[in-house]
Design a protein around this motif. Structure first.
Motif, short mmCIF file in Angstrom:
data_model
loop_
_atom_site.label_atom_id
_atom_site.label_comp_id
_atom_site.label_asym_id
_atom_site.label_seq_id
_atom_site.Cartn_x
_atom_site.Cartn_y
_atom_site.Cartn_z
N UNK A 26 40.07 37.25 79.19
CA UNK A 26 39.72 36.34 80.27
C UNK A 26 40.39 34.99 80.10
N UNK A 27 40.55 34.52 78.87
CA UNK A 27 41.17 33.22 78.62
C UNK A 27 42.63 33.23 79.00
N UNK A 28 43.26 34.38 78.88
CA UNK A 28 44.67 34.46 79.20
C UNK A 28 44.92 34.86 80.65
N UNK A 29 43.89 35.06 81.43
CA UNK A 29 44.05 35.54 82.79
C UNK A 29 44.91 34.64 83.66
N UNK A 30 44.54 33.37 83.91
CA UNK A 30 45.35 32.49 84.77
C UNK A 30 46.76 32.30 84.23
N UNK A 31 46.89 32.15 82.92
CA UNK A 31 48.22 31.95 82.35
C UNK A 31 49.07 33.21 82.54
N UNK A 32 48.46 34.37 82.36
CA UNK A 32 49.21 35.61 82.55
C UNK A 32 49.68 35.75 84.00
N UNK A 33 48.78 35.37 84.95
CA UNK A 33 49.17 35.44 86.36
C UNK A 33 50.31 34.48 86.65
N UNK A 34 50.25 33.27 86.08
CA UNK A 34 51.33 32.31 86.29
C UNK A 34 52.64 32.81 85.70
N UNK A 35 52.56 33.41 84.51
CA UNK A 35 53.77 33.94 83.88
C UNK A 35 54.37 35.06 84.71
N UNK A 36 53.52 35.94 85.23
CA UNK A 36 54.00 37.04 86.06
C UNK A 36 54.67 36.52 87.33
N UNK A 37 54.05 35.54 87.96
CA UNK A 37 54.64 34.96 89.18
C UNK A 37 55.98 34.30 88.87
N UNK A 38 56.06 33.63 87.73
CA UNK A 38 57.31 32.97 87.36
C UNK A 38 58.41 33.99 87.08
N UNK A 39 58.07 35.08 86.40
CA UNK A 39 59.06 36.11 86.11
C UNK A 39 59.55 36.77 87.39
N UNK A 40 58.65 36.99 88.35
CA UNK A 40 59.07 37.54 89.63
C UNK A 40 60.00 36.57 90.36
N UNK A 41 59.67 35.29 90.27
CA UNK A 41 60.50 34.26 90.89
C UNK A 41 61.90 34.25 90.26
N UNK A 42 61.95 34.30 88.93
CA UNK A 42 63.24 34.31 88.24
C UNK A 42 64.03 35.56 88.59
N UNK A 43 63.37 36.71 88.62
CA UNK A 43 64.05 37.96 88.96
C UNK A 43 64.65 37.90 90.37
N UNK A 44 63.91 37.31 91.30
CA UNK A 44 64.42 37.19 92.67
C UNK A 44 65.65 36.28 92.72
N UNK A 45 65.62 35.20 91.96
CA UNK A 45 66.77 34.29 91.94
C UNK A 45 68.00 34.95 91.31
N UNK A 46 67.79 35.69 90.23
CA UNK A 46 68.90 36.38 89.57
C UNK A 46 69.48 37.45 90.49
N UNK A 47 68.60 38.18 91.18
CA UNK A 47 69.08 39.19 92.12
C UNK A 47 69.90 38.55 93.24
#
Length: 359
Positions: A26-47
């Motif tokens: 539970x403590x890592x929930x918001x941070x994990x969601x932020x990390x996932x969103x950031x990785x998706x953002x980076x992947x979209x930019x690289x693509x």
């Protein structure tokens, strides 16, 4: 259910209402969601960058074939050559193949980093690029560092003193320099400081990178002497752009409530500017600096040509005059790749400065 169990249930309900349950997941929930969103953002930019690079690769093939000039006839230099000799030369250069076959060969070789051999230099294109790249990085890299620092410093001070005599002077000067063509400014500097005008003697070389008769520390001084005028030309135009963007961004921040709150807390004006206003105003300038960073590799074609600087810009100009198709195709792709990668890097780092980006 017994009466003794009721307080325990009430405590559990209160705990659920007060906040999330304790635990590592539970403590890592918001941070994990932020990390996932950031990785998706980076992947979209690289693509997006990969798609852009492929589009540049295709464009570089067809664009320079629109030049109304025959490379083979240009290479013969106007000498009398028979039709059989011209056909033989076209066959050696692969220009007698159908366009679709030339295109597929070009794309296939480009994916391996092979852009063919230069028509004029009879050497691999990438070898010529690697040979000329240090001169371009030296010139444009030095100018980039100087105009970025000067533009940031002056842009911050002029905006913070909005309406002052200093602000009006620097803003007017920046607008003037930003509107001046770089090659025209370079020619003007050559006339005044290389040839000499009136009481002003010719103090700097008209072009080139060195005199060719020095070595050791003397060579370093000689190169620096040749760099003065082209660097001044690049800095004059580049600092003006950085100053105007930084000034505009900081002016937008100066009326914000958080700056008023910071002053109400008793912070000194320079602390408010340095620690609160400037970091938030840096975001547009940050993007501009990365765009200009991509142009460091591309160099300034006209400035290098005016000052006969032996870099990639001059090489590109010489390739266009033939036209040396493999050379200009390879250079165009390298220039565009540098800009695309710099923009992508800026997009990837931007959310680290502004968490609102990429959500």
């Amino acid at each position: 259910m017994t009466a003794d169990s009721t307080p325990a249930l009430v405590q559990q309900a209160d705990a659920a209402t007060d906040g999330p349950p304790a635990g590592p997941s539970a403590a890592r929930g918001p941070r994990a969601r932020n990390t996932t969103a950031y990785l998706k953002y980076v992947a979209a930019k690289i693509a997006g960058a990969v798609v852009s690079l492929f589009a540049v690769l295709v464009t570089s093939f067809f664009l320079f074939r629109l030049i109304p000039s025959d490379p083979v006839k240009q290479m013969t230099g106007g000498r009398p050559v028979s039709a059989e000799q011209l056909d033989s030369l076209r066959h050696q250069l692969g220009l007698d193949q159908p366009m679709w076959q030339q295109f597929t060969s070009y794309i296939g070789d480009a994916f391996t980093g092979d852009f063919g051999a230069s028509f004029a230099y009879h050497a691999p294109v990438m070898d010529k690029i690697v040979e000329k790249l240090p001169a371009t990085l030296l010139l444009t890299g030095t100018a980039y560092v100087l105009y970025s620092l000067i533009g940031l410093w002056l842009g911050t001070r002029t905006a913070w003193r909005n309406g002052s005599t200093s602000d009006r002077f620097h803003t007017a000067l920046a607008l003037t320099l930003y509107s001046v063509p770089s090659f025209w400014l370079g020619l003007l500097l050559i006339i005044v400081f290389s040839v000499g005008v009136g009481p002003i003697p010719g103090m700097f070389p008209t072009g080139g990178m060195s005199s060719g008769d020095t070595s050791g520390f003397g060579y370093v001084i000689d190169v620096a002497h040749h760099m003065v005028l082209p660097v001044i030309t690049l800095v004059a135009v580049g600092y003006a752009q950085t100053l105007l963007v930084m000034r505009s961004s900081l002016l937008d921040e100066m009326g914000s409530d958080y700056l008023t709150t910071a002053r109400a807390k008793g912070l000194r004006d320079d602390v408010v500017r340095r620690k609160h206003a400037v970091p938030n105003a840096m975001l547009p300038t940050f993007t501009l600096m990365f765009v200009n960073l991509g142009h460091v590799v591309a160099g300034q074609i006209l400035v290098e040509t005016v000052f006969s600087w032996p870099g990639l810009g001059s090489l590109f100009y010489q390739g266009l005059s033939t036209p040396d198709l493999p050379l200009v195709q390879g250079l165009f792709f390298v220039f565009a790749t540098a800009v695309i990668l710099a923009n992508t890097l800026a997009d990837v780092l931007y959310p680290l400065l502004d968490p609102r980006v990429g959500r």
